[in-house]
Design a protein around this motif. Sequence first.
Motif, PDB file in Angstrom:
ATOM      1  N   LYS A 134      -5.841   4.525  -2.262  1.00  0.00           N
ATOM      2  CA  LYS A 134      -6.952   5.369  -1.826  1.00  0.00           C
ATOM      3  C   LYS A 134      -6.860   5.670  -0.332  1.00  0.00           C
ATOM      4  O   LYS A 134      -7.077   6.801   0.101  1.00  0.00           O
ATOM      5  CB  LYS A 134      -8.292   4.708  -2.149  1.00  0.00           C
ATOM      6  CG  LYS A 134      -8.655   4.753  -3.600  1.00  0.00           C
ATOM      7  CD  LYS A 134     -10.009   4.094  -3.829  1.00  0.00           C
ATOM      8  CE  LYS A 134     -10.407   4.129  -5.280  1.00  0.00           C
ATOM      9  NZ  LYS A 134     -11.711   3.484  -5.523  1.00  0.00           N
ATOM     10  N   ASP A 135      -6.548   4.654   0.459  1.00  0.00           N
ATOM     11  CA  ASP A 135      -6.414   4.852   1.912  1.00  0.00           C
ATOM     12  C   ASP A 135      -5.299   5.850   2.242  1.00  0.00           C
ATOM     13  O   ASP A 135      -5.473   6.733   3.088  1.00  0.00           O
ATOM     14  CB  ASP A 135      -6.124   3.518   2.625  1.00  0.00           C
ATOM     15  CG  ASP A 135      -7.314   2.594   2.673  1.00  0.00           C
ATOM     16  OD1 ASP A 135      -8.459   3.060   2.434  1.00  0.00           O
ATOM     17  OD2 ASP A 135      -7.110   1.406   2.952  1.00  0.00           O
ATOM     18  N   LYS A 192      -5.599   9.803   3.899  1.00  0.00           N
ATOM     19  CA  LYS A 192      -4.876  10.244   5.087  1.00  0.00           C
ATOM     20  C   LYS A 192      -4.195  11.591   4.872  1.00  0.00           C
ATOM     21  O   LYS A 192      -3.906  12.307   5.827  1.00  0.00           O
ATOM     22  CB  LYS A 192      -3.845   9.200   5.516  1.00  0.00           C
ATOM     23  CG  LYS A 192      -4.478   7.940   6.078  1.00  0.00           C
ATOM     24  CD  LYS A 192      -3.439   6.919   6.433  1.00  0.00           C
ATOM     25  CE  LYS A 192      -4.107   5.648   6.949  1.00  0.00           C
ATOM     26  NZ  LYS A 192      -3.149   4.596   7.278  1.00  0.00           N
ATOM     27  N   LEU A 230      -5.205   0.376  -1.237  1.00  0.00           N
ATOM     28  CA  LEU A 230      -4.161   0.939  -0.385  1.00  0.00           C
ATOM     29  C   LEU A 230      -3.842   2.376  -0.796  1.00  0.00           C
ATOM     30  O   LEU A 230      -3.684   3.257   0.050  1.00  0.00           O
ATOM     31  CB  LEU A 230      -2.903   0.079  -0.444  1.00  0.00           C
ATOM     32  CG  LEU A 230      -1.687   0.590   0.323  1.00  0.00           C
ATOM     33  CD1 LEU A 230      -1.994   0.735   1.815  1.00  0.00           C
ATOM     34  CD2 LEU A 230      -0.496  -0.324   0.104  1.00  0.00           C
TER      35      LEU A 230
END
Length: 71
Positions: free
Chosen positions: A64-65, A69, A62
Amino acid sequence: AVDKAEVFFHPIPGEVIEQAIAQGHIFHCAGGFQVEGDQLLSPYIKSVDGALDSVQGLPVALTKDLLAKLA
């Protein structure tokens, strides 16, 4: 963002809980124990639903995501 992980346990005998309190390690972890490496309580873990790193404190995937962004 939120990441959820649940830890399910087999019944923990009272004497094991008393030992955990006497050892004092449970007072150094936010959840009262470490999923990995707690020789006294780990045998009572039935299953973990979710990412193990979320239980440990930081959901790596999460994070990393979310960082991706920002880029």
